[in-house]
Design an enzyme around this catalytic site. Sequence first.
Site, PDB file in Angstrom:
ATOM      1  N   GLU A  71      40.159 -59.230  81.440  1.00  0.00           N
ATOM      2  CA  GLU A  71      40.498 -58.256  80.394  1.00  0.00           C
ATOM      3  C   GLU A  71      40.539 -56.870  81.029  1.00  0.00           C
ATOM      4  OE1 GLU A  71      38.033 -57.927  76.821  1.00  0.00           O
ATOM      5  OE2 GLU A  71      39.635 -56.763  75.879  1.00  0.00           O
ATOM      6  N   GLU A  96      36.594 -52.005  82.786  1.00  0.00           N
ATOM      7  CA  GLU A  96      36.476 -50.888  81.846  1.00  0.00           C
ATOM      8  C   GLU A  96      36.018 -49.671  82.662  1.00  0.00           C
ATOM      9  OE1 GLU A  96      37.161 -50.099  78.467  1.00  0.00           O
ATOM     10  OE2 GLU A  96      36.527 -48.206  79.336  1.00  0.00           O
ATOM     11  N   ASP A 146      45.340 -47.764  75.075  1.00  0.00           N
ATOM     12  CA  ASP A 146      45.600 -46.406  74.557  1.00  0.00           C
ATOM     13  C   ASP A 146      47.111 -46.196  74.425  1.00  0.00           C
ATOM     14  OD1 ASP A 146      42.779 -45.349  74.656  1.00  0.00           O
ATOM     15  OD2 ASP A 146      43.037 -45.983  76.724  1.00  0.00           O
ATOM     16  N   LYS A 150      52.457 -38.918  73.161  1.00  0.00           N
ATOM     17  CA  LYS A 150      53.398 -37.851  73.518  1.00  0.00           C
ATOM     18  C   LYS A 150      54.349 -38.323  74.618  1.00  0.00           C
ATOM     19  CE  LYS A 150      50.227 -34.146  72.405  1.00  0.00           C
ATOM     20  NZ  LYS A 150      49.189 -33.269  72.898  1.00  0.00           N
ATOM     21  N   THR A 217      38.384 -55.641  66.146  1.00  0.00           N
ATOM     22  CA  THR A 217      37.553 -54.629  66.814  1.00  0.00           C
ATOM     23  C   THR A 217      37.621 -53.325  66.034  1.00  0.00           C
ATOM     24  OG1 THR A 217      39.356 -53.782  68.172  1.00  0.00           O
ATOM     25  CG2 THR A 217      38.095 -55.627  69.084  1.00  0.00           C
ATOM     26  N   TYR A 219      38.938 -50.628  66.930  1.00  0.00           N
ATOM     27  CA  TYR A 219      40.280 -50.032  67.023  1.00  0.00           C
ATOM     28  C   TYR A 219      41.235 -50.708  66.053  1.00  0.00           C
ATOM     29  CZ  TYR A 219      38.729 -47.393  70.981  1.00  0.00           C
ATOM     30  OH  TYR A 219      38.038 -46.518  71.769  1.00  0.00           O
ATOM     31  N   GLU A 220      41.153 -52.029  65.958  1.00  0.00           N
ATOM     32  CA  GLU A 220      42.029 -52.734  65.023  1.00  0.00           C
ATOM     33  C   GLU A 220      41.686 -52.342  63.593  1.00  0.00           C
ATOM     34  OE1 GLU A 220      42.345 -56.946  65.506  1.00  0.00           O
ATOM     35  OE2 GLU A 220      43.764 -57.111  63.866  1.00  0.00           O
TER      36      GLU A 220
END
Length: 260
Positions: A71, A96, A146, A150, A217, A219-220
């Site tokens: 991952e 990570e 992420d 922009k 998670t 974020y989800e």
Amino acid sequence: MPRTDPRIHREVVSYVRRSARMNPSQSKAWEAHAARLVVDVPQRELSTSVHPDARVDWERVFGRRAPLAVEIGSGRGEALVALAQSHPEWNIVAFEVFTPAVASTLSRISRHGVDNVRIVLANGVEGLGVLFAPGSVAELWTFFPDPWHKPRHHKRRLVSPEFAALVASRLAAEGAWRLATDWSDYAEHMRAVLDAAPGLINPHDGWAPRLAERPITKYEARGLAAGRTIRDLTYRPRPPVVGDLVHRTPRPDATGGVPL
Ligand SMILES: C[S@@+](CC[C@H](N)C(=O)[O-])C[C@H]1O[C@@H](n2cnc3c(N)ncnc32)[C@H](O)[C@@H]1O
């Protein structure tokens, strides 16, 4: 005046370098578990880099031979630990770059009694290329990377043609790259880049069904609360054309592991 290596400034990475300050419970988890679960890897100038000569013997690290899952960007380890529980038959390596998130993951691993996960505190893009043999990765997961909205930051996006070529080279013949995002423009970008990647095929001819074992998670949940649609994608390596001189070596054995 000391000369500075220009590569330090030019390198484009998919993350922001943040303070590594941990809260007391994260520090405690780090003290208790990092020595066993965090794999030290030689680095270049930056602490999150992976030295091109770095090598890791994953069978020795895990103490067994098993298919490798990787991952990149495991965050606090929510998906990582759930998938590790669902698949005790895999050796799982998580990359990570954010130390407090790794500490929270260590705590989660320990709470759930999971034993088939190790963590590398480094850039997973470099790690995938340096620390894994061609054709040796059974599963690669990049969940909620992420989005870098922009246009001038798009070059930081994890999903790019170059990374797709690297992933295609590292996946085992029956391997899978599973992605998920809650940002529709990034989802479209992923589809466009990966459908065009010469080394990959999309077995679903579109969005993939949600991976059943993938939990929701933070974020989800945030994306869902904001009314965004979650998109899953899966890609597999394109089988080599008969007579093609480019071989995926070494071939993985039946278990998805790399032959010794
Ligand atoms: C938006 S968060 C998602 C975390 C997790 N996948 C989830 O769904 O909860 C993205 C994470 O990826 C990490 N990250 C980004 N690029 C990375 C890279 N090249 N190598 C390792 N970690 C990375 C960031 O530090 C961050 O923790």
